[in-house]
Scaffold this active site. Structure first.
Site, PDB file in Angstrom:
ATOM      1  N   HIS A 124      -9.252  11.240   4.149  1.00  0.00           N
ATOM      2  CA  HIS A 124      -9.804  11.891   2.773  1.00  0.00           C
ATOM      3  C   HIS A 124     -10.393  10.633   2.275  1.00  0.00           C
ATOM      4  O   HIS A 124     -10.561   9.426   3.338  1.00  0.00           O
ATOM      5  CB  HIS A 124      -8.709  11.167   1.186  1.00  0.00           C
ATOM      6  CG  HIS A 124      -8.039   9.876   2.293  1.00  0.00           C
ATOM      7  ND1 HIS A 124      -6.894   9.925   2.368  1.00  0.00           N
ATOM      8  CD2 HIS A 124      -8.552   8.964   1.761  1.00  0.00           C
ATOM      9  CE1 HIS A 124      -6.683   8.478   2.806  1.00  0.00           C
ATOM     10  NE2 HIS A 124      -7.410   7.517   2.049  1.00  0.00           N
ATOM     11  N   ASP A 132      -9.389  -1.639  -3.441  1.00  0.00           N
ATOM     12  CA  ASP A 132     -10.157  -1.296  -1.778  1.00  0.00           C
ATOM     13  C   ASP A 132     -11.419  -1.594  -2.608  1.00  0.00           C
ATOM     14  O   ASP A 132     -12.078  -2.620  -3.347  1.00  0.00           O
ATOM     15  CB  ASP A 132     -10.803   0.385  -2.129  1.00  0.00           C
ATOM     16  CG  ASP A 132      -9.724   1.631  -2.200  1.00  0.00           C
ATOM     17  OD1 ASP A 132      -8.636   0.850  -1.380  1.00  0.00           O
ATOM     18  OD2 ASP A 132      -9.463   2.896  -2.390  1.00  0.00           O
ATOM     19  N   GLU A 217      -2.327  10.890  -0.592  1.00  0.00           N
ATOM     20  CA  GLU A 217      -0.791  10.950  -0.877  1.00  0.00           C
ATOM     21  C   GLU A 217      -0.789  12.773  -1.469  1.00  0.00           C
ATOM     22  O   GLU A 217      -1.197  13.245  -1.000  1.00  0.00           O
ATOM     23  CB  GLU A 217      -1.210  10.387  -2.215  1.00  0.00           C
ATOM     24  CG  GLU A 217      -0.714   8.867  -1.925  1.00  0.00           C
ATOM     25  CD  GLU A 217      -1.128   8.157  -3.272  1.00  0.00           C
ATOM     26  OE1 GLU A 217      -0.440   6.964  -3.242  1.00  0.00           O
ATOM     27  OE2 GLU A 217      -1.773   8.883  -4.182  1.00  0.00           O
ATOM     28  N   HIS A 330       4.312   7.282 -12.647  1.00  0.00           N
ATOM     29  CA  HIS A 330       5.463   6.433 -13.806  1.00  0.00           C
ATOM     30  C   HIS A 330       4.881   6.650 -14.898  1.00  0.00           C
ATOM     31  O   HIS A 330       5.812   6.443 -16.691  1.00  0.00           O
ATOM     32  CB  HIS A 330       5.742   5.465 -13.497  1.00  0.00           C
ATOM     33  CG  HIS A 330       4.715   4.521 -13.125  1.00  0.00           C
ATOM     34  ND1 HIS A 330       4.200   3.571 -14.669  1.00  0.00           N
ATOM     35  CD2 HIS A 330       3.952   3.857 -12.230  1.00  0.00           C
ATOM     36  CE1 HIS A 330       3.127   3.461 -13.757  1.00  0.00           C
ATOM     37  NE2 HIS A 330       3.090   3.201 -12.998  1.00  0.00           N
ATOM     38  N   THR A 372       5.725   4.670  -3.621  1.00  0.00           N
ATOM     39  CA  THR A 372       4.831   3.839  -3.932  1.00  0.00           C
ATOM     40  C   THR A 372       5.470   3.345  -4.924  1.00  0.00           C
ATOM     41  O   THR A 372       7.404   3.767  -5.681  1.00  0.00           O
ATOM     42  CB  THR A 372       3.663   4.242  -3.967  1.00  0.00           C
ATOM     43  OG1 THR A 372       3.102   2.510  -4.533  1.00  0.00           O
ATOM     44  CG2 THR A 372       3.481   4.983  -5.190  1.00  0.00           C
ATOM     45  N   GLU A 413       6.142   1.516  -0.346  1.00  0.00           N
ATOM     46  CA  GLU A 413       5.612  -0.024  -0.684  1.00  0.00           C
ATOM     47  C   GLU A 413       5.525  -0.139  -1.289  1.00  0.00           C
ATOM     48  O   GLU A 413       5.870   0.571  -3.331  1.00  0.00           O
ATOM     49  CB  GLU A 413       4.129   0.714   0.187  1.00  0.00           C
ATOM     50  CG  GLU A 413       3.405   1.535  -0.254  1.00  0.00           C
ATOM     51  CD  GLU A 413       1.762   2.366   0.260  1.00  0.00           C
ATOM     52  OE1 GLU A 413       1.608   2.852  -0.169  1.00  0.00           O
ATOM     53  OE2 GLU A 413       2.332   1.854   1.683  1.00  0.00           O
ATOM     54  N   ASN A 414       4.748  -1.089  -2.452  1.00  0.00           N
ATOM     55  CA  ASN A 414       4.026  -1.375  -3.625  1.00  0.00           C
ATOM     56  C   ASN A 414       2.531  -0.666  -4.324  1.00  0.00           C
ATOM     57  O   ASN A 414       2.394  -1.326  -3.121  1.00  0.00           O
ATOM     58  CB  ASN A 414       3.726  -2.982  -3.953  1.00  0.00           C
ATOM     59  CG  ASN A 414       3.332  -3.996  -2.367  1.00  0.00           C
ATOM     60  OD1 ASN A 414       3.560  -3.704  -1.584  1.00  0.00           O
ATOM     61  ND2 ASN A 414       2.154  -4.632  -3.161  1.00  0.00           N
ATOM     62  N   LEU A 416       0.874  -2.631  -6.852  1.00  0.00           N
ATOM     63  CA  LEU A 416      -0.161  -2.787  -7.088  1.00  0.00           C
ATOM     64  C   LEU A 416       0.132  -4.490  -5.936  1.00  0.00           C
ATOM     65  O   LEU A 416       1.446  -4.650  -5.777  1.00  0.00           O
ATOM     66  CB  LEU A 416       0.248  -3.484  -8.926  1.00  0.00           C
ATOM     67  CG  LEU A 416      -0.090  -2.037  -9.610  1.00  0.00           C
ATOM     68  CD1 LEU A 416       0.397  -2.039 -10.632  1.00  0.00           C
ATOM     69  CD2 LEU A 416      -1.613  -1.587  -9.406  1.00  0.00           C
TER      70      LEU A 416
END
Length: 498
Positions: A124, A132, A217, A330, A372, A413-414, A416
């Site tokens: 990707h 980023d 993802e 979420h 995540t 993983e987190n 944020l």
């Protein structure tokens, strides 16, 4: 190629005698330490300081970044001479021509440090997302094809293309100079496996995470900022390229309802809320016969894509653990339709478990799940964005249980940047659920991202406390607050190389 994450790999099991924790960083554990702890588990923890992303091709920046890493560590430059590119720009733009030189030099550095590698096969575009600071587009030879045939990319209802990754509609279409998309992915993975055979045989490369969509993802690119999406918009369906529409038409014909060969015309736009639409509102068309047909087809395309690519990944990397990453959508989780999940390809309304089919597909290929947003708390989301009706804790619990129910490893993983104790405590709760009669736990956690902010003394002290607790050590607040000296992490040489 920047070092941007720390990964904690846990192998935990109930242990009823004296409790110990073993810390290893290299493939050998000769220098491991076994401090006493008060948790009912024995833990084997690896710190993978290099979680590296591969792609269709190797950027020339890989060489300079690897070289900078050596200089920053203060080592003699003759120990790691500069790498000379063996492929010029014209050659690099050709299909099936790969320049692995920068990766090879960096991998040798990692091996010398007696660390392990988790390598990410990234198919990707990189850039434009939270955190980023670089931009790496798809290879030029791919984007040249996209100029004449934009349907190789996902498209929304208005025809806006998303060049983050290739549409799953061309998984089996020979539109990439005679190859299908999955053949392109496989050729890349096979080349990588052959090139770095020694690192696989020596178990330096311990896991391959296979990118399956945007940001690596398994999801549709349903909420692109480049098209104006803002949190907590529901996003838009991304199935309007000609190849996916052709598949939708075939599915409608097979069902005997050709007039269903279309996407919803009342699903709103990127920044709509569910109740503003006729499709996602309570009692909306998402729950009609047509809605169920479309959503089942849309989500099945996602599962089928993962199935195809992971099958080839197992073929390319036989004997090496593979994993895939799932995003944590979420917002709007506390509504009946779960609209944001539906546009992303997760058919998970209140009356259906949309993650069980994905977990079953991963189980079929022996792949681990990386999920995540494990640091997010529902209460915080309600305070910051009450209108989003988000429930990250409920989503995390559902997805983890879907994976545990089929007995596949679950990493996380987190989502944020995380520097506060509340976030760390939430990660720990998810890593080792209390009072779980089956002793289920996360197999790994990747901390995103290493940054100057993390290295500030007060933040690093909290991080040290978190790492010790991930080890299973009992850490008192008094001890954490009184520790003013330079903190260190246990590793091969008892410090983090950043």
């Amino acid at each position: 190629m920047a070092i941007s994450s720390i990964q904690f790999l846990h192998s935990l099991r109930p242990f009823n005698a004296s409790f110990t924790t073993t810390t290893t960083t290299a493939s050998s554990s000769k220098n491991s330490k076994t401090p006493r702890v008060s948790l009912g588990f024995r833990s084997s923890v690896d710190f993978n300081l290099c979680s590296l992303s591969s792609g269709f091709f190797v950027s020339s920046s890989a060489r300079s970044r690897a070289w900078a890493l050596v200089r920053n560590r203060g080592e003699k430059t003759e120990d790691y001479p500069p790498v000379t590119d063996s492929v010029d720009d014209d050659q690099a733009n050709a299909p099936q021509v790969y320049n692995w030189s920068g990766y090879r030099r960096l991998f040798q550095i990692v091996r010398d440090l007696k660390l392990k590698l988790q390598v990410v096969m990234s198919f990707h575009e990189c850039g434009g997302n939270v955190g980023d600071d670089v931009h790496i587009p798809l290879p030029r030879w791919v984007t040249e094809i996209g100029q004449s045939n934009p349907d190789i990319y996902f498209a929304d209802r208005d025809g806006r293309r998303n060049s983050d990754c290739l549409s799953w509609g061309i998984d089996k279409e020979r539109v990439l100079r005679g190859r299908t998309a999955v053949e392109v992915y496989f050729d890349f993975m096979r080349s990588f496996r052959v090139e770095f055979d020694e690192f696989f045989e020596d178990k330096i490369i311990s896991e391959i995470e296979v990118g399956l969509g945007p940001c690596g993802e398994l999801r549709y690119p349903s909420y692109p900022a480049k098209h104006g999406w803002k949190y907590p918009g529901i996003g838009e369906f991304q199935c309007y390229d000609k190849y996916l529409m052709k598949r939708l038409t075939k599915a409608a014909e097979a069902r005997g309802h050709l007039f269903w060969a279309k996407g919803p015309d009342n699903a709103g736009s990127y920044n709509s809320t569910p109740h503003e639409t006729g499709f996602f509102c309570d009692g909306g068309e998402y729950d009609s016969y047509y809605g169920k047909f479309f959503l089942n087809w849309y989500s099945q395309v996602l599962v089928d894509h993962g199935d195809r690519v992971l099958a080839l990944a197992n073929l390319a990397f036989e004997g090496t653990c593979i994993a895939s990453k799932l995003s944590g959508i979420h917002w709007w989780y506390k509504t009946a339709s779960h609209a944001a999940e539906l546009t992303a390809g997760f058919y998970n309304p209140a009356n259906r478990d949309g993650y069980a089919p994905i977990a079953a597909m991963l189980k079929k290929h022996g792949a681990a799940l990386n999920f995540t947003c494990v640091e997010l708390r529902t209460l915080d989301q309600h305070e910051d964005f009450p209108e989003a009706l988000a429930d990250p804790e409920g989503l995390v619990w559902q997805v983890l249980n879907a994976a545990w129910d089929v007995c596949i490893p679950v990493a996380s993983e987190n989502a944020l940047p995380c520097y506060d104790r509340e976030g760390y405590n939430k990660i720990l709760e998810n890593a080792k659920p209390l009072n779980d009669p089956d002793g289920r736990h996360l197999s790994a956690f990747t901390y995103l991202r290493l940054s100057p902010v993390l290295m500030e003394s007060h933040n690093f002290m909290e991080f040290e406390r978190f790492v010790k607790r991930m080890h299973g050590e009992a850490v008192s607040d008094l001890q954490a607050n009184s520790n003013k000296k330079q903190t260190k992490l246990q590793g091969t040489d008892d410090q983090v190389a950043a």
